[in-house]
Design an enzyme around this catalytic site. Structure first.
Site, PDB file in Angstrom:
ATOM      1  N   HIS A   1      10.355  57.360  37.307  1.00  0.00           N
ATOM      2  CA  HIS A   1      11.689  57.477  37.893  1.00  0.00           C
ATOM      3  C   HIS A   1      12.540  58.390  37.013  1.00  0.00           C
ATOM      4  CE1 HIS A   1      11.573  53.466  40.340  1.00  0.00           C
ATOM      5  NE2 HIS A   1      10.446  54.152  40.450  1.00  0.00           N
TER       6      HIS A   1
ATOM      7  N   GLU B   1      15.410  58.019  35.747  1.00  0.00           N
ATOM      8  CA  GLU B   1      16.031  57.351  34.600  1.00  0.00           C
ATOM      9  C   GLU B   1      15.038  57.166  33.454  1.00  0.00           C
ATOM     10  OE1 GLU B   1      17.651  55.069  38.294  1.00  0.00           O
ATOM     11  OE2 GLU B   1      15.893  56.267  37.784  1.00  0.00           O
TER      12      GLU B   1
ATOM     13  N   CYS C   1      17.036  50.844  39.790  1.00  0.00           N
ATOM     14  CA  CYS C   1      16.251  49.690  40.233  1.00  0.00           C
ATOM     15  C   CYS C   1      16.120  48.702  39.064  1.00  0.00           C
ATOM     16  CB  CYS C   1      14.865  50.146  40.703  1.00  0.00           C
ATOM     17  SG  CYS C   1      13.801  50.751  39.368  1.00  0.00           S
TER      18      CYS C   1
ATOM     19  N   CYS D   1      14.371  50.255  35.965  1.00  0.00           N
ATOM     20  CA  CYS D   1      15.217  51.190  35.235  1.00  0.00           C
ATOM     21  C   CYS D   1      16.406  50.489  34.575  1.00  0.00           C
ATOM     22  CB  CYS D   1      15.680  52.300  36.167  1.00  0.00           C
ATOM     23  SG  CYS D   1      14.311  53.362  36.715  1.00  0.00           S
TER      24      CYS D   1
END
Length: 147
Positions: A52, A54, A82, A85
């Site tokens: 992801h 992040e 999410c 993260c």
């Protein structure tokens, strides 16, 4: 630069993901008013469900700054992180996170869970939801094209 300017920089990263066929989420990490890392989703390219924006930005900032903790850093991201993260923000001891759109299906900060305000964790990350319509629109356009 303002918070909005940094969200625009994260949006530029998300647009790169969009072009590559990745879910268009982008992020930048800022320390003392300067961007120290940038990233966008690379799940498909890396064949890694944890890639992801992040997570990739946190890893890059950590390497760039030579520290596993990012206590003086702010993460700007186009959508609410999410759960994975959000917890990574705690592990990296990030000072704060600013996000431009809610994630009603997976949000780990405001929409579904409130992980960053959980007093049972060993670090509290300040969070700011700064509604930025372009962030949500890019995601909607991406999924609309694929249906």
């Amino acid at each position: 630069m303002t918070r909005e300017n940094f969200l625009i920089e994260a949006l530029k990263e998300a647009q790169k993901a969009y072009v590559e066929g990745e879910v268009p989420i982008g992020s930048v990490i800022v320390k003392e008013g300067r961007i120290v890392a940038r990233a966008y989703n690379a799940v498909e390219k890396l064949k890694d469900p944890s890639a992801h924006a992040e997570i990739l930005a946190l890893r890059r900032a950590s390497l760039q700054l030579g520290s596993k903790y990012l206590t003086d850093c702010t993460l700007y991201v186009t959508i609410e992180p999410c759960i994975m993260c959000a917890y990574a923000l705690i592990l990296f001891k990030v000072k704060e996170v600013v996000f431009g759109a809610l994630d009603e299906k997976h949000g780990g900060i405001l929409s579904l869970y409130n992980l960053l305000n959980d007093e049972r964790t060993n670090h509290n990350v300040k969070w700011i939801y700064l509604p930025f319509p372009e962030c949500g629109k890019l995601l909607k356009d991406f999924f609309k094209e694929r249906r």
